[in-house]
Scaffold this motif. Sequence first.
Motif, PDB file in Angstrom:
ATOM      1  N   ARG A 480      45.815  49.693  52.531  1.00 21.00           N
ATOM      2  CA  ARG A 480      46.310  48.430  51.986  1.00 21.00           C
ATOM      3  C   ARG A 480      47.717  48.175  52.531  1.00 21.00           C
ATOM      4  NH1 ARG A 480      43.577  46.613  47.328  1.00 21.00           N
ATOM      5  NH2 ARG A 480      41.862  47.986  46.726  1.00 21.00           N
ATOM      6  N   LYS A 486      52.967  42.680  47.407  1.00 20.32           N
ATOM      7  CA  LYS A 486      51.600  42.172  47.254  1.00 20.32           C
ATOM      8  C   LYS A 486      50.737  42.603  48.441  1.00 20.32           C
ATOM      9  CE  LYS A 486      52.744  38.045  44.538  1.00 20.32           C
ATOM     10  NZ  LYS A 486      52.613  36.565  44.452  1.00 20.32           N
ATOM     11  N   SER A 515      39.723  42.513  54.113  1.00 22.37           N
ATOM     12  CA  SER A 515      40.184  41.265  53.510  1.00 22.37           C
ATOM     13  C   SER A 515      41.671  41.123  53.772  1.00 22.37           C
ATOM     14  CB  SER A 515      39.895  41.243  51.996  1.00 22.37           C
ATOM     15  OG  SER A 515      40.581  42.304  51.345  1.00 22.37           O
ATOM     16  N   LYS A 947      31.585  36.334  47.842  1.00 20.19           N
ATOM     17  CA  LYS A 947      32.712  35.456  47.559  1.00 20.19           C
ATOM     18  C   LYS A 947      33.534  35.224  48.824  1.00 20.19           C
ATOM     19  CE  LYS A 947      33.269  36.891  42.722  1.00 20.19           C
ATOM     20  NZ  LYS A 947      34.197  37.488  41.723  1.00 20.19           N
ATOM     21  N   TYR A 949      36.774  34.295  48.694  1.00 16.87           N
ATOM     22  CA  TYR A 949      38.106  34.838  48.384  1.00 16.87           C
ATOM     23  C   TYR A 949      37.970  35.921  47.325  1.00 16.87           C
ATOM     24  CZ  TYR A 949      39.951  30.804  50.906  1.00 16.87           C
ATOM     25  OH  TYR A 949      40.246  29.873  51.865  1.00 16.87           O
ATOM     26  N   LEU A 950      38.722  37.000  47.519  1.00 13.57           N
ATOM     27  CA  LEU A 950      38.737  38.100  46.570  1.00 13.57           C
ATOM     28  C   LEU A 950      39.975  37.985  45.698  1.00 13.57           C
ATOM     29  CD1 LEU A 950      37.646  40.910  49.065  1.00 13.57           C
ATOM     30  CD2 LEU A 950      36.206  39.520  47.573  1.00 13.57           C
ATOM     31  N   ILE A 951      40.315  39.066  45.038  1.00 20.90           N
ATOM     32  CA  ILE A 951      41.475  39.044  44.156  1.00 20.90           C
ATOM     33  C   ILE A 951      42.742  38.701  44.938  1.00 20.90           C
ATOM     34  CG2 ILE A 951      40.498  40.627  42.467  1.00 20.90           C
ATOM     35  CD1 ILE A 951      42.029  42.879  43.837  1.00 20.90           C
ATOM     36  N   GLU A 952      43.666  38.044  44.271  1.00 21.25           N
ATOM     37  CA  GLU A 952      44.938  37.635  44.864  1.00 21.25           C
ATOM     38  C   GLU A 952      44.725  36.713  46.069  1.00 21.25           C
ATOM     39  OE1 GLU A 952      47.263  41.060  45.735  1.00 21.25           O
ATOM     40  OE2 GLU A 952      47.364  41.747  43.659  1.00 21.25           O
ATOM     41  N   ASN A 956      37.868  37.140  52.135  1.00 18.50           N
ATOM     42  CA  ASN A 956      36.851  38.186  52.261  1.00 18.50           C
ATOM     43  C   ASN A 956      36.355  38.201  53.707  1.00 18.50           C
ATOM     44  OD1 ASN A 956      34.787  40.005  52.039  1.00 18.50           O
ATOM     45  ND2 ASN A 956      33.564  38.800  50.618  1.00 18.50           N
TER      46      ASN A 956
END
Length: 978
Positions: A480, A486, A515, A947, A949-952, A956
């Motif tokens: 990440r 973020k 992502s 989806k 868009y994923l979280i935040e 995707n």
Amino acid sequence: MKLLSGSPLADKLQIPVVSLEWTECLDKRPTDRTSDDLDAIFSKLKDVKAFEKFHPLLIQQLCYYSYFESLEKGVTLFRTGDLGANWFAILSGSVDVCVPAENGKGHTLICTLEAGAAFGESILYDAPRNATVITSSAVMLLRVEQKDFKILWERNKQYMHGVITSLSKLTNTLDPKRRASEFDPSLLPQVASSKFMKDDPTRNPALPIIPAPSVRIQHAAYVLRSCILSKAQQMIRDRKYHLKMHRSCLVGSEMVDWLIHQSPLVHSRSQAVGMWQALLEEAAITHVSQEHYFKDKYLFYRFSGDESGTLTRPSTAEESDCEEQLNDVILTLSQVGPDAMLRMILRKPPHERTIDDLEIIYDELLHIKALSHLSSLVKRELASVLIFEAHPFKGEVLFSQGDEGKSWYIILKGSVQCIIYGKGVVGTLHEGDDFGKLSLVNNSPRTATIILNEDNTHFLRVDKDDFNRILRDVEANTIRLKEFGKDVLILDKVPINVKTADGTYQVCYKYSIMSGTAEKILEYLLETYICVNCEEGDTNLDDFVSTYVIFMPTNQMCATLLAIYKAKPQQRAGENMDLTLREKVKVIRFILEWHDASKETFFEDPKINVFLTELHHLIRIDVKIYPQLKEEIKLIESIMENDSDPKETRKSKLPWKQRNSIDKPKMIRPSDEVIFKVYCADHTYTTMKMRIDTPASKIIRLAADKLGLRADQPNDLKLCEVRSTGERILYKESDLSISYGLSLNGRLFLAPADHLDALVPLPEQEGPQRGTWQKLEMFGSKELAYAITMQDYELFMAINQHELLYQVFGRYKFGKLTANLDIFMRRFNEIQYWIVTEICLTPSPGKRVQLLRKFIKLASYCKEYRNLNSFFAIVMGLSNIAVSRLSLTWERLPSKIKRMFSEFETLMDPSRNHRVYRSTLTKLTPPTILFMPLLLKDLTFTHEGNKTYLIEALVNFEKMRMLSHTMRTLKICRSQAL
């Protein structure tokens, strides 16, 4: 570390000296090893003879965690009683295992371990060493530290069974007092006994999965047996092996040879093996001792019922009937063979599956609905642990409410009922659905009872330990990247095929985009894929330029590229002018790739012209500082001049372009004008000439003025399509490309909202009253197929790949046209209903038979010309109920033509996600006009199952990769000129 040529160590390992440079990669810490390092290590270790019994997945893990050691003779690795810190695997040479002598003087030699042995498992639980190990010759080792070996063990228990050497077992016979275990056998995963494996059909692919064969398979076995007795009687005979007589049996390799020679449908030995395995798994044939599934080897099999050794021979009439049915039986087995091969692989114990087996399982997992949301890495992990489970009878309880959760299930075939106490049946799950996950995640009892709803139900099962391990490992293999606290980019490690110098492919691992934010993904691609040598199998750049319209508008893309180009070096951060130049060149080279991928549609957005003008101005200024940009500015200028080939010597990184061999398509552009009619309720009309991108609101306003409707209802007029069936489709005021979006025989009407019910179709929409069969007799089927293919090819080449995404995601979200795709899709309907109309309007039965025969031959020639879109349209037209019900006409067709049409219908078989069609498509060479509705269906399935868009609000990119993979079929089909 490097070894000198001529050293005995290098000779014994039998690896060229130059190749030993890979050992330097093993000197790095695991976290510092690059993907190239791991590739180099794996490519060497997999060819080392000492590691033949190591599972490929275990070797891949060793590439990451192990270190290389080269030791001389007489070096002590560890002594009895020492606390262990390392685990060892011998590459070459040998070591002596010793224990202290009973008199306390010297050592007693227990055994010598040679290449391929592995030892030192006491580090798992911090136990002291149970023996002394000394090198008895020059030796090369792989060493794994304790913390890394614990991780390695947890991930690969099942693959390490049979590889490790337990030193405690070697010393037990000498002194009972010294039985402090070097290695605790209870740590090994429980392996089923041979008797259990032999008796369990779900774990032994040599056993049938159902008690008795189905009628179809039983008939197929009868036909094959009769034909063998008729044509090759010597194949079935008594055979003696190891002093044991086997009655009425056949040899597996001979069975494969015989089947291949019977029909051109059997094009490979592996396909023939799958067809025989389909018979074996339903007990129509068996191995003489039920020890082997069907193999292309000198193994004995027999047909069911021949166990007594007394052959019942068919009569002459039965043999004749069976020979006539042989082609149909082979066609049936060719359809069920691939599934039988898959089940056979799934029934193998996981540690026995080869890399090819895992790839076959992975390909099947891509089409399972329950797994569509999982990443590619998770699916590959699942492929190595999935267990096949079959239940023959309806009504069997799989598990009950309140039971402990032990497994996760995916329905491969059949259906199950979910029953909750006090409520009864609350739902039915079908093929592709999954269940049992909740109790595994929450470590809680089952919340429902599952009962089989059909006979012969098949499952894919993942046990609890594997389920938890895979989820944990996916997170461990994920990187990440954060900015301002973020997540902006998430990468995961995935295997890819890399072409080696000798032309073969090998598996290696590389971090791929999972992502991220649109800007960060673009920056990452610029950094890692532009101006560097990329692996052939890596498609991240192509995936981005193919799908960016979904998540990154053109103005955002241009702004990001300009910001990167304008960025100034920060001297305090150590940045220099060379780095600045590289960043500028990367932006320019990315624009070239973007232009090549978009081709003729690159300049449709006016923002791109503004962007290129500003960039060109900046480059002209920078040329004074960076003379190296002179070549780059020429490329930009050639793009601005709309040159189709900016630089002949430049090689694109996107592999789907053959620009010199493909004709320029005649594409419909937003600025093109079109002439169309707008009708009133009384069927009066006005003719209009407007741009294709004219919105419906403007058409309403101008048409109302011409038709004199504005004075009556100025603000309540609606534009709608009236179809030949009387159905009315209203248009929104923002809709574009109205005229090209009309359905077959549809017409545009303008009327007040309260008068829409009064709109009726025009008389001309009812269709023709007379057929043109007389004119069709003037043309041959091949000539018609060629004309149809040429027109289809022109329409097919005009489709912009982004139109597919606009269609699937909703064109209203983008405000873009899909006129080229609309025309091509309407062309399919035109051909389909043309076939139906011509046959139904032909009055004479004799002429109708001739026309039907002509259309079947027309479909055959379209298939020969690789025009699968028109082929499907013609076959679907012939399968229309209005045509198929003409039984007298069909009966008069020659049997040869009937068989031809039957084969065409097989190609259209939708089972197993149109497997027959997809297999056929992969065998065709470009150019190929594919079946567009199925391509759109695949894109829709990917879109709705994942989806965007994923979280935040991270994009995707796994979804983008799947969409691009599907659209790549279109690119390949258009990669050559007709």
